[in-house]
Design a protein around this motif. Structure first.
Motif, PDB file in Angstrom:
ATOM      1  N   GLY A   7      -0.902  30.331 -17.393  1.00 55.03           N
ATOM      2  CA  GLY A   7      -2.313  29.954 -17.264  1.00 55.03           C
ATOM      3  C   GLY A   7      -2.656  29.534 -15.847  1.00 55.03           C
ATOM      4  O   GLY A   7      -3.686  29.920 -15.291  1.00 55.03           O
ATOM      5  N   TRP A   8      -1.771  28.744 -15.241  1.00 53.08           N
ATOM      6  CA  TRP A   8      -1.986  28.278 -13.866  1.00 53.08           C
ATOM      7  C   TRP A   8      -1.957  29.453 -12.888  1.00 53.08           C
ATOM      8  O   TRP A   8      -2.784  29.554 -11.994  1.00 53.08           O
ATOM      9  CB  TRP A   8      -0.940  27.231 -13.491  1.00 53.08           C
ATOM     10  CG  TRP A   8      -0.974  26.826 -12.055  1.00 53.08           C
ATOM     11  CD1 TRP A   8      -0.027  27.065 -11.118  1.00 53.08           C
ATOM     12  CD2 TRP A   8      -2.019  26.113 -11.383  1.00 53.08           C
ATOM     13  NE1 TRP A   8      -0.411  26.547  -9.899  1.00 53.08           N
ATOM     14  CE2 TRP A   8      -1.635  25.960 -10.036  1.00 53.08           C
ATOM     15  CE3 TRP A   8      -3.252  25.594 -11.797  1.00 53.08           C
ATOM     16  CZ2 TRP A   8      -2.426  25.315  -9.093  1.00 53.08           C
ATOM     17  CZ3 TRP A   8      -4.043  24.948 -10.864  1.00 53.08           C
ATOM     18  CH2 TRP A   8      -3.639  24.808  -9.536  1.00 53.08           C
ATOM     19  N   THR A  10      -2.638  32.626 -13.577  1.00 50.39           N
ATOM     20  CA  THR A  10      -3.850  33.423 -13.812  1.00 50.39           C
ATOM     21  C   THR A  10      -5.034  32.793 -13.091  1.00 50.39           C
ATOM     22  O   THR A  10      -5.827  33.483 -12.446  1.00 50.39           O
ATOM     23  CB  THR A  10      -4.147  33.522 -15.328  1.00 50.39           C
ATOM     24  OG1 THR A  10      -3.009  34.074 -15.971  1.00 50.39           O
ATOM     25  CG2 THR A  10      -5.359  34.380 -15.602  1.00 50.39           C
ATOM     26  N   PHE A  11      -5.135  31.464 -13.202  1.00 50.28           N
ATOM     27  CA  PHE A  11      -6.232  30.773 -12.511  1.00 50.28           C
ATOM     28  C   PHE A  11      -6.123  30.967 -10.998  1.00 50.28           C
ATOM     29  O   PHE A  11      -7.083  31.331 -10.330  1.00 50.28           O
ATOM     30  CB  PHE A  11      -6.224  29.279 -12.841  1.00 50.28           C
ATOM     31  CG  PHE A  11      -7.232  28.501 -12.038  1.00 50.28           C
ATOM     32  CD1 PHE A  11      -8.564  28.502 -12.408  1.00 50.28           C
ATOM     33  CD2 PHE A  11      -6.858  27.816 -10.893  1.00 50.28           C
ATOM     34  CE1 PHE A  11      -9.516  27.824 -11.640  1.00 50.28           C
ATOM     35  CE2 PHE A  11      -7.796  27.134 -10.130  1.00 50.28           C
ATOM     36  CZ  PHE A  11      -9.125  27.140 -10.512  1.00 50.28           C
ATOM     37  N   THR A  12      -4.939  30.734 -10.453  1.00 49.14           N
ATOM     38  CA  THR A  12      -4.729  30.791  -9.004  1.00 49.14           C
ATOM     39  C   THR A  12      -5.046  32.164  -8.423  1.00 49.14           C
ATOM     40  O   THR A  12      -5.681  32.271  -7.380  1.00 49.14           O
ATOM     41  CB  THR A  12      -3.262  30.425  -8.663  1.00 49.14           C
ATOM     42  OG1 THR A  12      -2.984  29.166  -9.253  1.00 49.14           O
ATOM     43  CG2 THR A  12      -3.044  30.307  -7.174  1.00 49.14           C
ATOM     44  N   SER A  14      -6.762  34.824  -9.928  1.00 41.14           N
ATOM     45  CA  SER A  14      -7.992  35.548 -10.276  1.00 41.14           C
ATOM     46  C   SER A  14      -9.205  34.636 -10.407  1.00 41.14           C
ATOM     47  O   SER A  14     -10.189  34.786  -9.686  1.00 41.14           O
ATOM     48  CB  SER A  14      -7.788  36.375 -11.545  1.00 41.14           C
ATOM     49  OG  SER A  14      -7.442  35.545 -12.615  1.00 41.14           O
ATOM     50  N   LEU A  15      -9.123  33.652 -11.301  1.00 39.84           N
ATOM     51  CA  LEU A  15     -10.300  32.814 -11.545  1.00 39.84           C
ATOM     52  C   LEU A  15     -10.703  31.962 -10.348  1.00 39.84           C
ATOM     53  O   LEU A  15     -11.888  31.741 -10.098  1.00 39.84           O
ATOM     54  CB  LEU A  15     -10.055  31.899 -12.753  1.00 39.84           C
ATOM     55  CG  LEU A  15      -9.982  32.614 -14.103  1.00 39.84           C
ATOM     56  CD1 LEU A  15      -9.519  31.658 -15.180  1.00 39.84           C
ATOM     57  CD2 LEU A  15     -11.331  33.187 -14.471  1.00 39.84           C
ATOM     58  N   GLN A  16      -9.728  31.489  -9.589  1.00 42.72           N
ATOM     59  CA  GLN A  16     -10.042  30.618  -8.453  1.00 42.72           C
ATOM     60  C   GLN A  16     -10.950  31.328  -7.448  1.00 42.72           C
ATOM     61  O   GLN A  16     -11.853  30.728  -6.883  1.00 42.72           O
ATOM     62  CB  GLN A  16      -8.757  30.142  -7.773  1.00 42.72           C
ATOM     63  CG  GLN A  16      -9.014  29.054  -6.746  1.00 42.72           C
ATOM     64  CD  GLN A  16      -7.733  28.373  -6.275  1.00 42.72           C
ATOM     65  OE1 GLN A  16      -6.673  28.564  -6.842  1.00 42.72           O
ATOM     66  NE2 GLN A  16      -7.852  27.579  -5.246  1.00 42.72           N
ATOM     67  N   VAL A  29      -9.756  22.111  -6.027  1.00 42.35           N
ATOM     68  CA  VAL A  29      -8.919  22.383  -7.191  1.00 42.35           C
ATOM     69  C   VAL A  29      -7.828  21.319  -7.259  1.00 42.35           C
ATOM     70  O   VAL A  29      -7.098  21.111  -6.302  1.00 42.35           O
ATOM     71  CB  VAL A  29      -8.284  23.786  -7.106  1.00 42.35           C
ATOM     72  CG1 VAL A  29      -7.346  24.020  -8.285  1.00 42.35           C
ATOM     73  CG2 VAL A  29      -9.371  24.853  -7.086  1.00 42.35           C
ATOM     74  N   ARG A  31      -4.671  20.184  -9.709  1.00 45.25           N
ATOM     75  CA  ARG A  31      -3.827  20.495 -10.859  1.00 45.25           C
ATOM     76  C   ARG A  31      -3.375  19.176 -11.479  1.00 45.25           C
ATOM     77  O   ARG A  31      -2.822  18.324 -10.803  1.00 45.25           O
ATOM     78  CB  ARG A  31      -2.626  21.322 -10.407  1.00 45.25           C
ATOM     79  CG  ARG A  31      -1.777  21.792 -11.567  1.00 45.25           C
ATOM     80  CD  ARG A  31      -0.637  22.674 -11.104  1.00 45.25           C
ATOM     81  NE  ARG A  31       0.136  23.137 -12.241  1.00 45.25           N
ATOM     82  CZ  ARG A  31       1.191  23.914 -12.150  1.00 45.25           C
ATOM     83  NH1 ARG A  31       1.608  24.327 -10.975  1.00 45.25           N
ATOM     84  NH2 ARG A  31       1.846  24.282 -13.231  1.00 45.25           N
TER      85      ARG A  31
END
Length: 197
Positions: A7-8, A10-12, A14-16, A29, A31
């Motif tokens: 999950g982390w 994926t966030f780093t 793409s979503l970030q 951001v 964590r």
């Protein structure tokens, strides 16, 4: 606590980028790991922070209905109050705390009964707060809500949902002496620091 690293990542990766394009330089951001949340983070939840077990998309099975048991706890300050899902075991009750027991009537979680269990030695503020949480987060027109004081439980509270009555702690004297420390190696050397003041 039980999350993988995916999950982390994926966030780093793409979503970030998407958030960066929306917020630009205003984006910060941070964590945060479970049980290591800052007071600034906890303040957003106004003492109504709920931690569930399992995954967001649970696979529905034809097994017996899933009873959920929650313990209201706080470490250090009222701002750190959280409702944490624990094992459905009557032996985990303690007279000094409050609990929520969610007993669905079928597999869809839309009808059932919510018990709020108030320990005889619990803080009156906690008792008031857990009733608010039960009303706001768990209650619905198809769910019956019952507030039970310790010693006034109906038989089915223990037998239907918690697998029977068991001996449990009637005192939490240890809370007056409990201190939480964190062991960390993130600065490049091993340190132990107290988490709550």
């Amino acid at each position: 606590r039980d999350a993988g690293n995916m999950g982390w990542l994926t966030f780093t990766f793409s979503l970030q980028k998407k958030f960066k394009s929306l917020f630009g330089e205003k984006l910060e951001v941070v964590r945060t790991h479970q049980q290591q949340e800052t007071l600034k983070f906890m303040a957003h939840f106004e003492k109504k922070f709920i931690i569930h077990q399992g995954k967001r998309k649970e696979v529905k099975s034809n097994d017996a209905k899933k009873v959920k048991f929650y313990h209201l706890r706080s470490n250090g300050s009222p701002l750190c109050t959280r409702l944490i899902q624990i094992s459905t075991d009557a032996g985990l009750l303690n007279s000094a705390f409050c609990y929520i027991l969610n007993v669905p009537f079928n597999n869809d979680d839309e009808s059932g009964i919510i018990y709020v269990w108030i320990g005889s030695k619990c803080d009156p503020e906690d008792a008031k707060l857990i009733e608010e949480i039960a009303n706001e987060k768990f209650n619905s027109p198809w769910i019956s809500l019952q507030v039970l004081n310790e010693g006034d439980e109906p038989e089915n509270f223990f037998w239907v949902a918690l697998g029977g009555k068991k001996q449990y702690e009637t005192d939490a004297e240890f809370m007056q002496y409990t201190r939480l420390f964190r062991c960390s190696n993130e600065k490049g050397y091993f340190t132990i620091s107290e988490k709550c003041t």
